[in-house]
Design an enzyme around this catalytic site. Structure first.
Site, short mmCIF file in Angstrom:
data_model
loop_
_atom_site.label_atom_id
_atom_site.label_comp_id
_atom_site.label_asym_id
_atom_site.label_seq_id
_atom_site.Cartn_x
_atom_site.Cartn_y
_atom_site.Cartn_z
N GLY A 100 -1.31 -10.30 -1.57
CA GLY A 100 -0.72 -10.05 -0.26
C GLY A 100 0.78 -9.84 -0.31
N HIS A 118 3.76 -4.28 -0.59
CA HIS A 118 4.86 -3.32 -0.53
C HIS A 118 4.34 -1.98 -1.02
CE1 HIS A 118 4.91 -4.12 -4.80
NE2 HIS A 118 5.16 -5.41 -4.58
N HIS A 122 1.92 -1.85 -3.97
CA HIS A 122 0.50 -2.13 -3.69
C HIS A 122 -0.15 -0.92 -3.01
CE1 HIS A 122 2.17 -6.36 -3.58
NE2 HIS A 122 1.16 -6.51 -4.40
N VAL A 150 6.30 0.94 -9.22
CA VAL A 150 7.08 1.60 -8.17
C VAL A 150 8.42 0.87 -8.08
CG1 VAL A 150 7.17 2.17 -5.71
CG2 VAL A 150 4.99 2.27 -6.93
N LEU A 208 9.54 -3.02 -7.59
CA LEU A 208 9.12 -3.68 -6.35
C LEU A 208 8.25 -4.89 -6.69
CD1 LEU A 208 8.32 -0.82 -3.81
CD2 LEU A 208 10.50 -1.86 -4.42
N SER A 213 6.70 -8.71 -4.65
CA SER A 213 6.68 -9.57 -3.46
C SER A 213 7.77 -10.63 -3.55
CB SER A 213 5.32 -10.25 -3.33
OG SER A 213 4.33 -9.26 -3.22
N ARG A 214 8.15 -11.01 -4.77
CA ARG A 214 9.15 -12.07 -4.93
C ARG A 214 10.58 -11.57 -4.72
NH1 ARG A 214 5.15 -14.23 -8.96
NH2 ARG A 214 4.50 -16.24 -8.09
#
Ligand code: PAF
Length: 284
Positions: free
Chosen positions: A31, A34, A37, A178, A186, A188-189
């Site tokens: 989840g 960005h 994903h 990406v 990119l 999530s963290r």
């Protein structure tokens, strides 16, 4: 796009798609999605007829002092991203659905030996958590293909090894990383970074590029090359875990004769752990 939360609903929806002759693609995620994903889902939609994405922050792959509790959970925004990217079904289970008997004494899939290196040696048990949850997802969905990001280079290698070692009938596809315009991979963290840290973070990728250039120009003393850049990264304010030049398939330390090379880095910027890599082929 439907969202389901139970294995029973997931299996029913996938069975319907399969009975219509559709090829199933799976995109496992945690989840906080960005564009990286979204690219996984777009590729899955090009390669398969029915795309299942999963969102599950898997406790089994987090160490005791890691960010399991604070890992961003952004389901509504994620649903929108998945829909736009062409996902057909989202599986977003609770921990109790994935591990109904708890996680103590659980049957686990032990990741291959290469999981003890690099990130694995800094995050003991992490890759066993990944292989266990990914094999559960493979058994639940039974996809024809599954897509993972190349940013998590070692994870992709570990999953490929698992699929090969256990004869799991799924095609694994690696999707290129990406990057933001300034080169930062990119993740999530990245959202944990302060504005100031975010400005410095792209330096990691710049170092990978500089190392690749040095290798292309003929440098073959890989330990020394890595040592020099590790020192620069430290001086720029990172707390590096490792910077290594490895054989791209075996992940063993690269030798001067190797032609397929990956440069891998993991470093903390403040309390945020960033990873990146650059895969390069050398003409013989
Ligand atoms: O890369 C991730 O997001 C996770 O490690 C994965 C593959 C979804 C397993 O939890």
């Amino acid at each position: 796009m439907n969202t389901v939360k139970t294995v029973r609903e997931l299996r029913a929806a996938v069975a319907r798609a399969r009975s219509e002759g559709k090829q199933i693609g799976l995109v496992p995620t945690m989840g906080n999605l960005h564009s990286g994903h979204a690219a996984l889902v777009t590729t899955a939609a090009q390669q398969a007829d029915f795309v299942v994405a999963s969102i599950f922050v898997n406790p089994l792959q987090f160490g005791a002092n890691e960010d399991l509790d604070t890992y961003p959970r952004t389901l509504a925004a994620d649903q929108e991203t998945l829909l736009q990217a062409g996902c057909n079904l989202l599986f977003a289970p609770a921990v109790e659905e994935m591990y109904p008997h708890g996680m103590t004494g659980l049957t686990r899939v032990t990741a291959a030996q290469l999981s003890n290196e690099l990130c694995g040696s800094r995050r003991p048990g992490h890759f066993d958590g990944v292989t266990t949850v990914v094999s559960k997802l493979f058994n639940m969905v039974q996809p024809d293909l599954a897509i993972f990001g190349q940013k998590d280079y070692q994870q992709l290698a570990v999953i490929r090894a698992m699929v090969s070692d256990l004869n799991i009938p799924v095609q694994i596809i690696g999707e290129p990383t990406v990057r933001a315009d300034d080169g930062l991979a990119l993740s999530s963290r990245n959202g944990y970074l302060t504005d100031e840290q975010r400005q410095v973070a792209p330096a990691l990728y710049r170092h990978l590029g500089q190392i690749a250039k040095a290798i292309k120009d003929g440098e073959r003393d890989y330990p020394e090359l890595a040592r020099q850049h590790l020192a620069s990264i430290k001086a720029e304010g990172f707390r590096p875990d490792y910077l290594e030049i490895r054989h791209a398939q075996t992940l063993l330390p690269a030798t001067a004769e190797d032609r397929d090379i990956v440069i891998l880095v993991a470093a903390f910027m403040g309390s945020t752990r960033l990873i990146d890599n650059l895969h390069m082929g050398l003409d013989s």
